[in-house]
Design a protein around this motif. Structure first.
Motif, PDB file in Angstrom:
ATOM      1  N   MET A 119      -6.249 -37.583   0.797  1.00 27.40           N
ATOM      2  CA  MET A 119      -6.238 -38.340   2.058  1.00 27.40           C
ATOM      3  C   MET A 119      -6.485 -37.388   3.224  1.00 27.40           C
ATOM      4  O   MET A 119      -5.884 -36.324   3.310  1.00 27.40           O
ATOM      5  CB  MET A 119      -4.898 -39.065   2.228  1.00 27.40           C
ATOM      6  CG  MET A 119      -4.789 -39.893   3.502  1.00 27.40           C
ATOM      7  SD  MET A 119      -3.254 -40.832   3.606  1.00 27.40           S
ATOM      8  CE  MET A 119      -3.497 -42.054   2.310  1.00 27.40           C
ATOM      9  N   THR A 120      -7.412 -37.777   4.115  1.00 27.99           N
ATOM     10  CA  THR A 120      -7.751 -36.960   5.279  1.00 27.99           C
ATOM     11  C   THR A 120      -7.089 -37.531   6.524  1.00 27.99           C
ATOM     12  O   THR A 120      -7.130 -38.737   6.752  1.00 27.99           O
ATOM     13  CB  THR A 120      -9.278 -36.925   5.488  1.00 27.99           C
ATOM     14  OG1 THR A 120      -9.876 -36.353   4.322  1.00 27.99           O
ATOM     15  CG2 THR A 120      -9.632 -36.095   6.703  1.00 27.99           C
ATOM     16  N   HIS A 121      -6.488 -36.655   7.317  1.00 26.56           N
ATOM     17  CA  HIS A 121      -5.826 -37.111   8.543  1.00 26.56           C
ATOM     18  C   HIS A 121      -6.532 -36.538   9.762  1.00 26.56           C
ATOM     19  O   HIS A 121      -6.822 -35.349   9.837  1.00 26.56           O
ATOM     20  CB  HIS A 121      -4.363 -36.698   8.559  1.00 26.56           C
ATOM     21  CG  HIS A 121      -3.628 -37.226   9.757  1.00 26.56           C
ATOM     22  ND1 HIS A 121      -3.227 -38.544   9.848  1.00 26.56           N
ATOM     23  CD2 HIS A 121      -3.273 -36.625  10.929  1.00 26.56           C
ATOM     24  CE1 HIS A 121      -2.628 -38.734  11.018  1.00 26.56           C
ATOM     25  NE2 HIS A 121      -2.644 -37.596  11.688  1.00 26.56           N
ATOM     26  N   LEU A 122      -6.790 -37.420  10.746  1.00 25.84           N
ATOM     27  CA  LEU A 122      -7.429 -37.036  12.000  1.00 25.84           C
ATOM     28  C   LEU A 122      -6.513 -37.398  13.152  1.00 25.84           C
ATOM     29  O   LEU A 122      -5.647 -38.270  13.025  1.00 25.84           O
ATOM     30  CB  LEU A 122      -8.760 -37.774  12.163  1.00 25.84           C
ATOM     31  CG  LEU A 122      -9.803 -37.584  11.063  1.00 25.84           C
ATOM     32  CD1 LEU A 122     -10.923 -38.596  11.215  1.00 25.84           C
ATOM     33  CD2 LEU A 122     -10.356 -36.162  11.103  1.00 25.84           C
ATOM     34  N   LEU A 165      -8.844 -42.703   4.968  1.00 27.59           N
ATOM     35  CA  LEU A 165      -8.856 -41.898   6.191  1.00 27.59           C
ATOM     36  C   LEU A 165      -7.741 -42.367   7.119  1.00 27.59           C
ATOM     37  O   LEU A 165      -7.643 -43.551   7.443  1.00 27.59           O
ATOM     38  CB  LEU A 165     -10.212 -42.057   6.889  1.00 27.59           C
ATOM     39  CG  LEU A 165     -10.469 -41.240   8.140  1.00 27.59           C
ATOM     40  CD1 LEU A 165     -10.587 -39.764   7.790  1.00 27.59           C
ATOM     41  CD2 LEU A 165     -11.758 -41.711   8.815  1.00 27.59           C
ATOM     42  N   THR A 166      -6.902 -41.469   7.552  1.00 28.37           N
ATOM     43  CA  THR A 166      -5.848 -41.822   8.493  1.00 28.37           C
ATOM     44  C   THR A 166      -6.082 -41.091   9.807  1.00 28.37           C
ATOM     45  O   THR A 166      -6.624 -39.988   9.833  1.00 28.37           O
ATOM     46  CB  THR A 166      -4.454 -41.459   7.949  1.00 28.37           C
ATOM     47  OG1 THR A 166      -4.358 -40.036   7.781  1.00 28.37           O
ATOM     48  CG2 THR A 166      -4.184 -42.152   6.628  1.00 28.37           C
ATOM     49  N   CYS A 167      -5.697 -41.726  10.887  1.00 29.73           N
ATOM     50  CA  CYS A 167      -5.825 -41.092  12.200  1.00 29.73           C
ATOM     51  C   CYS A 167      -4.715 -41.610  13.095  1.00 29.73           C
ATOM     52  O   CYS A 167      -4.234 -42.737  12.931  1.00 29.73           O
ATOM     53  CB  CYS A 167      -7.200 -41.346  12.820  1.00 29.73           C
ATOM     54  SG  CYS A 167      -7.616 -43.080  13.034  1.00 29.73           S
ATOM     55  N   ASP A 193     -18.325 -35.304   9.930  1.00 32.95           N
ATOM     56  CA  ASP A 193     -18.183 -35.128   8.490  1.00 32.95           C
ATOM     57  C   ASP A 193     -17.804 -36.418   7.771  1.00 32.95           C
ATOM     58  O   ASP A 193     -17.965 -36.510   6.546  1.00 32.95           O
ATOM     59  CB  ASP A 193     -17.103 -34.078   8.191  1.00 32.95           C
ATOM     60  CG  ASP A 193     -17.454 -32.707   8.734  1.00 32.95           C
ATOM     61  OD1 ASP A 193     -18.618 -32.508   9.123  1.00 32.95           O
ATOM     62  OD2 ASP A 193     -16.559 -31.838   8.774  1.00 32.95           O
ATOM     63  N   TYR A 194     -17.270 -37.402   8.510  1.00 35.10           N
ATOM     64  CA  TYR A 194     -16.784 -38.625   7.875  1.00 35.10           C
ATOM     65  C   TYR A 194     -17.744 -39.789   8.069  1.00 35.10           C
ATOM     66  O   TYR A 194     -17.385 -40.944   7.829  1.00 35.10           O
ATOM     67  CB  TYR A 194     -15.389 -38.963   8.406  1.00 35.10           C
ATOM     68  CG  TYR A 194     -14.465 -37.775   8.262  1.00 35.10           C
ATOM     69  CD1 TYR A 194     -13.973 -37.397   7.021  1.00 35.10           C
ATOM     70  CD2 TYR A 194     -14.148 -36.993   9.373  1.00 35.10           C
ATOM     71  CE1 TYR A 194     -13.169 -36.282   6.874  1.00 35.10           C
ATOM     72  CE2 TYR A 194     -13.339 -35.871   9.240  1.00 35.10           C
ATOM     73  CZ  TYR A 194     -12.851 -35.516   7.984  1.00 35.10           C
ATOM     74  OH  TYR A 194     -12.064 -34.402   7.850  1.00 35.10           O
TER      75      TYR A 194
END
Length: 304
Positions: free
Chosen positions: A1-4, A114-116, A69-70
Motif C-alpha cells: 500500500m502506497t501512502h501520499l 493508494l491512500t492519501c 508515478d501513480y
C-alpha cells in the motif's frame, strides 16, 4: 500500500492551442489533474497526479513539481484542440483518436490501495467523483475537495445532488456548474440552497472567473467574497483547477474557508499569466505570500 500526503485525481491532456490572432501553441501540457496539483505545489507541497497518461506527455515541462508515478499508462495522452475567440471564450474539442472521455478519466482501479491524507477530485463524470470519494474515505483520506464538470449536471436526481454535495469537505463548483445544478437562481441563492442540503460541509465556494470567488464556511453568519488578483491575464485555462488545488492546500494549512479562498485565488492568479502551466511551475514562494497578503486586505462580507 502506497501512502501520499496530497493527490489530485482527474484528467491529463496535451493541448494544441489556436488563438484568435492566428498564433498557435502545440503540445502544451494540460489537464485538470495537473493544474489542480500545481495549485497545491506552489504552497510548498509535491502532490501526486492520478490520471491516465501516455508516454507522449511532455513531463519535463513540469520541472519535477509533481509526482506522476501513480498515473495509469495508456497508449497516448488525452489530446484536444483549444480554440480561442476574440472575446476570450474558448472551446476544447477532443481529438478523434482520444474522444472517449471516460477512457481517460480515473477509475476505482486507479485508486486501488493508494491512500492519501488530502485529495482533490477534478472535473470527471459525477458518478466517478462520488465513487472515488467514497473509496478514498474508506481508505482514510481526511479532507476531500471536489470541482465539477457541468455536463449532465442538469440530469442529477435530488438524491444524487445531495450525495455529490455531502461527499466533499470543500465543494468548489464554477459559476457554470452552479447554474447547471440550480438553474434560474442567483449565485448567493444557489449557495444558500447548497447549504440547506449540506449544512456541515466546511466550505462551499463558487468560482466566478474574473469576478473572483464567493464562498461560505459552515456556520458562518455571512457570505465572503474575494476579487480575482492577477498580474496580467493571458489565458484563463486551468485557473479554476489551480484555485481548487490551492484551496485544498489552504484549508489543510489552517482549517478555514478564508485561507482556502486566499490560497486558491493566488494559485488561480498564476494560472492565468501563461498559456499552459508555465507560470505555476515557476511561481516562487515569496510571490505567493505577497499576493496572499495583498488579497487578504480585500476580502468583503455580504449578508447571508
Amino acid at each position: 500500500m502506497t501512502h501520499l500526503t496530497f493527490a489530485s485525481f482527474g484528467n491529463v491532456t496535451v493541448d494544441d492551442l489556436v488563438f484568435a490572432d492566428g498564433t498557435t501553441m502545440w503540445y502544451t501540457p494540460g489537464g485538470n489533474a495537473i493544474y489542480s496539483a500545481l495549485g497545491m505545489a506552489i504552497w510548498g507541497h509535491r502532490p501526486a497526479a492520478v490520471a491516465p497518461i501516455g508516454d507522449d506527455y511532455p513531463i519535463e515541462m513540469l520541472e519535477g513539481r509533481l509526482v506522476l508515478d501513480y498515473c495509469r499508462r495508456t497508449g497516448q495522452t488525452l489530446r484536444d484542440w483549444g480554440l480561442y475567440e476574440e472575446d476570450g471564450t474558448r472551446t476544447f474539442v477532443f481529438r478523434s483518436y482520444t474522444r472517449d472521455w471516460l477512457e481517460y478519466s480515473p477509475t476505482l482501479d486507479d485508486v486501488g490501495a493508494l491512500t492519501c491524507d488530502y485529495a482533490h477530485i477534478a472535473p470527471v463524470p459525477w458518478q466517478q467523483q462520488i465513487a472515488i470519494a467514497d473509496k478514498l474515505r474508506r481508505l482514510g483520506t481526511k479532507t476531500i475537495s471536489i470541482d465539477l464538470d457541468d455536463r449532465y449536471l442538469a440530469e442529477l436526481a435530488d438524491a444524487d445532488r445531495t450525495q455529490l454535495l455531502t461527499v466533499a469537505d470543500l465543494f468548489l463548483p464554477s459559476k457554470q456548474d452552479a447554474e447547471a445544478l440550480y438553474p434560474g437562481n442567483s449565485i448567493p441563492d444557489t449557495i444558500r440552497r447548497m447549504r440547506e442540503v449540506a449544512p456541515d460541509v466546511p466550505m462551499i465556494a463558487v468560482k466566478l472567473g474574473g469576478s473572483g470567488v464567493l464562498f461560505h464556511g459552515a456556520d458562518d453568519a455571512e457570505l465572503s467574497w474575494l476579487p480575482a488578483i492577477a498580474d496580467g491575464v493571458r489565458d484563463t485555462t486551468g485557473a479554476g483547477d489551480a484555485f481548487s488545488g490551492g484551496a485544498l492546500a489552504g484549508f489543510v494549512h489552517s482549517g478555514t474557508a478564508l485561507e482556502a479562498a486566499l490560497r486558491g485565488s493566488v494559485a488561480g492568479s498564476f494560472a492565468v499569466q501563461s498559456s499552459g502551466p508555465g507560470a505555476l511551475v515557476s511561481a516562487r514562494p515569496e510571490e505567493c505570500e505577497a499576493r496572499r497578503s495583498a488579497l487578504l486586505a480585500r476580502v468583503e462580507t455580504r449578508p447571508f
